[in-house]
Design an enzyme around this catalytic site. Sequence first.
Site, short mmCIF file in Angstrom:
data_model
loop_
_atom_site.label_atom_id
_atom_site.label_comp_id
_atom_site.label_asym_id
_atom_site.label_seq_id
_atom_site.Cartn_x
_atom_site.Cartn_y
_atom_site.Cartn_z
N SER A 169 0.83 -1.20 0.00
CA SER A 169 0.00 0.00 0.00
C SER A 169 0.87 1.26 0.00
CB SER A 169 -0.96 -0.04 1.18
OG SER A 169 -2.06 0.80 0.95
N LYS A 194 -22.13 17.41 7.67
CA LYS A 194 -21.15 17.82 8.66
C LYS A 194 -20.84 16.64 9.59
CE LYS A 194 -18.56 20.44 11.23
NZ LYS A 194 -17.22 20.82 10.77
#
Length: 319
Positions: free
Chosen positions: A122, A174
């Site tokens: 990764s 949010k």
Amino acid sequence: MDQLAIADRRQLRRKLGFWRIVSIALVLCAGIAAYFYSDAGQGGGFSRPHIARVDISGIIQDDRELLERLNRIAETDAVKALVVTISSPGGTTYGGEVLFKAIRKVAEKKPVVSDVRTLAASAGYMIALAGDRIVAGDNSITGSIGVIFQYPQVKDLMDKIGVSLEEIKSAPLKAEPSPFHPPSDDAKAVIQAMIDDSFNWFVDLVADRRNLPRQEALQLADGRIFTGRQALKLKLIDELGGDDEIRAFLDSRKVGRELDVIDWKAPSTSLPFGLGSAAAVWLKSLGYEAFPYLGSLEKLGHDKLFLDGLVSVWQVGGD
């Protein structure tokens, strides 16, 4: 015992306490001075021509000290080449990105070899891509090209123990996703778009650095891991081997075999020569068990690990 004898004994104790502290301070100062005038403190052998080696291991994150160290390597004329030894399962995408760019800056001035050890997956593989050549062991683990974003979900647990969370926010997206309730479809779409953007950047990086058609790089970017042998066949690395192969490549780039390889390590976060632990033991032996900050002296140098941002990690043993 008369008052005069008691006063004399108190005065003697004060004098002994004073000289104990003075002796401890002198020894610590001498040790610190010796450290900063030694090769460890001054960089000693770093002034002669050599090959620098940097070890990147564990979880990759935003490491300012490592970035500064790579910058010094790039600017140090005595460094004729850089070997980046990687043993990492991955880390934050931002951490991998900035390290990739820092290593490429070094490569603009001198040869860089990525030495894949046990594991470079990764973000670890992302860093390996920065090298002019990637060398790995036959059974090294690499690949895991992709991005993952994880967050806990504790709503069911909260329901079981009778705890609820109320929230008022300026807009529906949010603070999403939240561990306190399942994400909405809109929140999932926003998160997926963010992951896709980082993923596409990663795939483009693989295609560019490994000279692969993007479609071919995309086919390899399904999160799979590869052994060194598999990675070589898929052109994700350049060569199987170790120190001999690294030396041979550097020799082809006119970096002499006679040059020493010197490890550029992070500065110690503890006192030199183990003085932190030694001072703690000494203070205890002198009867200062309650000396302020004694625990700090013994634990000096232990860092906490925090992750931030998108995390692209191959998780050993994960589901």
